[in-house]
Write a protein that holds these residues in place. Sequence first.
Motif, mmCIF file in Angstrom:
data_model
loop_
_atom_site.group_PDB
_atom_site.id
_atom_site.type_symbol
_atom_site.label_atom_id
_atom_site.label_comp_id
_atom_site.label_asym_id
_atom_site.label_seq_id
_atom_site.Cartn_x
_atom_site.Cartn_y
_atom_site.Cartn_z
ATOM 1 N N PRO A 87 0.829 -1.211 0.000
ATOM 2 C CA PRO A 87 0.000 0.000 0.000
ATOM 3 C C PRO A 87 0.860 1.255 0.000
ATOM 4 C CG PRO A 87 0.079 -0.970 2.197
ATOM 5 C CD PRO A 87 0.789 -1.921 1.277
ATOM 6 N N ALA A 88 0.418 2.267 -0.717
ATOM 7 C CA ALA A 88 1.107 3.555 -0.709
ATOM 8 C C ALA A 88 0.910 4.220 0.642
ATOM 9 C CB ALA A 88 0.560 4.441 -1.818
ATOM 10 N N PRO A 89 1.872 5.074 1.072
ATOM 11 C CA PRO A 89 1.764 5.698 2.393
ATOM 12 C C PRO A 89 0.485 6.506 2.582
ATOM 13 C CG PRO A 89 3.954 6.046 1.465
ATOM 14 C CD PRO A 89 3.103 5.436 0.385
ATOM 15 N N ASP A 90 -0.028 7.117 1.494
ATOM 16 C CA ASP A 90 -1.218 7.958 1.638
ATOM 17 C C ASP A 90 -2.450 7.311 1.031
ATOM 18 O OD1 ASP A 90 -0.476 8.086 -0.974
ATOM 19 O OD2 ASP A 90 -0.575 10.276 -1.155
ATOM 20 N N GLU A 91 -2.386 5.977 0.817
ATOM 21 C CA GLU A 91 -3.562 5.307 0.270
ATOM 22 C C GLU A 91 -4.719 5.439 1.256
ATOM 23 O OE1 GLU A 91 -4.957 0.778 -0.853
ATOM 24 O OE2 GLU A 91 -2.919 1.403 -1.316
ATOM 25 N N GLY A 92 -5.861 5.875 0.776
ATOM 26 C CA GLY A 92 -7.022 6.070 1.647
ATOM 27 C C GLY A 92 -7.042 7.417 2.320
ATOM 28 N N LEU A 93 -6.033 8.271 2.057
ATOM 29 C CA LEU A 93 -5.993 9.583 2.689
ATOM 30 C C LEU A 93 -7.112 10.457 2.147
ATOM 31 C CD1 LEU A 93 -4.347 11.307 4.682
ATOM 32 C CD2 LEU A 93 -3.079 12.177 2.719
ATOM 33 N N GLU A 94 -7.906 10.991 3.051
ATOM 34 C CA GLU A 94 -9.029 11.847 2.665
ATOM 35 C C GLU A 94 -8.689 13.279 3.028
ATOM 36 O OE1 GLU A 94 -13.819 11.863 3.404
ATOM 37 O OE2 GLU A 94 -12.711 10.046 2.986
ATOM 38 N N ARG A 95 -8.565 14.129 2.039
ATOM 39 C CA ARG A 95 -8.089 15.484 2.261
ATOM 40 C C ARG A 95 -9.256 16.476 2.361
ATOM 41 N NH1 ARG A 95 -2.684 15.232 1.468
ATOM 42 N NH2 ARG A 95 -1.877 13.550 0.168
ATOM 43 N N SER A 96 -9.039 17.497 3.176
ATOM 44 C CA SER A 96 -9.991 18.600 3.264
ATOM 45 C C SER A 96 -9.367 19.815 2.583
ATOM 46 C CB SER A 96 -10.287 18.928 4.732
ATOM 47 O OG SER A 96 -10.966 20.155 4.833
ATOM 48 N N ASP A 97 -10.207 20.605 1.942
ATOM 49 C CA ASP A 97 -9.728 21.830 1.311
ATOM 50 C C ASP A 97 -9.545 22.964 2.318
ATOM 51 O OD1 ASP A 97 -9.712 20.659 -1.200
ATOM 52 O OD2 ASP A 97 -11.799 21.227 -1.612
ATOM 53 N N ALA A 98 -9.961 22.728 3.567
ATOM 54 C CA ALA A 98 -9.858 23.772 4.589
ATOM 55 C C ALA A 98 -8.394 24.039 4.926
ATOM 56 C CB ALA A 98 -10.619 23.348 5.844
ATOM 57 N N GLU A 99 -7.999 25.315 4.921
ATOM 58 C CA GLU A 99 -6.631 25.677 5.258
ATOM 59 C C GLU A 99 -6.440 25.652 6.775
ATOM 60 O OE1 GLU A 99 -5.526 29.366 3.586
ATOM 61 O OE2 GLU A 99 -5.885 28.760 1.503
ATOM 62 N N ARG A 100 -5.224 25.335 7.185
ATOM 63 C CA ARG A 100 -4.889 25.330 8.598
ATOM 64 C C ARG A 100 -5.052 26.737 9.162
ATOM 65 N NH1 ARG A 100 -4.645 24.432 13.529
ATOM 66 N NH2 ARG A 100 -2.713 23.956 14.618
ATOM 67 N N LEU A 101 -5.845 26.868 10.202
ATOM 68 C CA LEU A 101 -6.110 28.149 10.848
ATOM 69 C C LEU A 101 -5.389 28.155 12.197
ATOM 70 C CD1 LEU A 101 -7.674 30.846 10.978
ATOM 71 C CD2 LEU A 101 -9.545 29.562 12.050
ATOM 72 N N VAL A 102 -4.423 29.041 12.356
ATOM 73 C CA VAL A 102 -3.670 29.113 13.600
ATOM 74 C C VAL A 102 -4.173 30.282 14.426
ATOM 75 C CG1 VAL A 102 -1.399 29.401 14.649
ATOM 76 C CG2 VAL A 102 -1.640 28.090 12.529
ATOM 77 N N ILE A 103 -4.633 29.978 15.627
ATOM 78 C CA ILE A 103 -5.160 30.988 16.543
ATOM 79 C C ILE A 103 -4.076 31.351 17.548
ATOM 80 C CG2 ILE A 103 -6.935 31.493 18.257
ATOM 81 C CD1 ILE A 103 -8.077 31.131 15.493
ATOM 82 N N THR A 104 -3.879 32.633 17.791
ATOM 83 C CA THR A 104 -2.904 33.072 18.780
ATOM 84 C C THR A 104 -3.538 33.047 20.171
ATOM 85 O OG1 THR A 104 -3.513 35.407 18.637
ATOM 86 C CG2 THR A 104 -1.872 34.595 17.058
ATOM 87 N N PRO A 105 -2.719 32.923 21.221
ATOM 88 C CA PRO A 105 -3.263 32.936 22.583
ATOM 89 C C PRO A 105 -4.093 34.181 22.877
ATOM 90 C CG PRO A 105 -0.981 32.214 22.601
ATOM 91 C CD PRO A 105 -1.269 32.662 21.196
#
Length: 436
Positions: free
Chosen positions: A36-54
């Motif tokens: 199996p490929a390392p990312d076989e079955g990987l389900e991706r989201s189009d949502a960008e990583r949102l980093v919240i500051t303290p």
Amino acid sequence: MQRRRRTTRLTLRRTTAGAAAAAVTAALALTACGGPAPDEGLERSDAERLVITPADAPASADTVAATEHLGLLALRATDEPDANALVSPASLTFALALLAEGARGETAASLDAALGATGENRTSAYNALQGMLAEHDGDPAVVQDDELPDEPVLHLANQAVLDDGLTVEQPYLDALAASFDAGVQRTDLASGEGKKVLDGWVNEHTGGLIEKSAIEPDPLLRLVLQNAILLAARWETPFLESTTRDEDFTGPDGTAPTEMLHGTESWAYAAHDGWAAVRLPYVDAFHADVLLPPSGTDPAEITPETLDALQEALAAEGPRLVELAMPTLELEPPVLDLAPALEEAGLAGLYDGADLSGISTTEPLEVSQVMQQAYLSLDEDGTVAAAVTEIGMETSGIAPGDGPVRMIVDRPYLLRIAHTETSLPLFLAAVRSPQH
């Protein structure tokens, strides 16, 4: 200085873990031959990583307090009250925060209460905490090195593993990606292939210190949430190997010679209600509190009020000369079923009639197991620790100063490792029998 291997068992663990990691890497390299490929079955989201500051997460302090409370409940959940206990409060609450993103109704309310914040405030708080820890991220394989890294490595990872047949709400996947940087895998959770996906992730993100998932395949299993935390950190002031010697430690089974570190340094020290505490800083960003109870008191029975008072005193006090003796450690307790702790925290409803419709509306889900595995090694140079928390969900079928002060740690005690700026408790141990 090269780290000394204390026991044959620890050497073997790292050797076999390293070999296992190499074997996984080699297997993945053979995908052209049918693997199996390392990312076989990987389900991706189009949502960008949102980093919240303290600054944008005012509920962070409340979530840290909730993490502390859940950690104490988990520490007392062991079936063997006289054995060593080790938990990761932070790993537990991050896993529950992943679950909370898909909870609705009373289930959401109970999770919010346990996690210390509600709705978007809860999401922002755990997002901010994860972002602050990410400043110290690194390769978890660093724990296989003979020497600890010059700067602390704190690795935190999240993943959701979905069964092939489960239809998941896209907003839930987007929330996991945006706020928790969580990967999503699809596999057959009723099969050995699903078990390999779970095991491989655990092994990779704990640097081989924890080799396998605690979740077993099951035809009813639909979703597994995984959180891993790993720490590798040097002491700011290492202990001298030449001063390490055996001294008596009195535990539940009597008194026995125990290998102990010795040092006299300027450390923060506090005393409250019969407890003594010393704060040992790592080279940056993290510290360990050694909390010694009155003689005859089990360390896991510390009250939240006493723990808070000691932490406040340690943070406020200037350093003073402390003559310290404390055991070296290698802790690897059995897999911990967190159901009793969650029930005491008001989360028994997760197991019966939970409303997780924010995850899936096509199939009613309820939590079937919440398990944690942990490992900790402490010596003259510093600390290596790792933990994995996993939440398994099944289809329910039901709609949803002056001279030196002496501190001789010669009886059961509490060890708390935390992120210094936020005071987020990463690991919590009740050490009752430290003999290797």
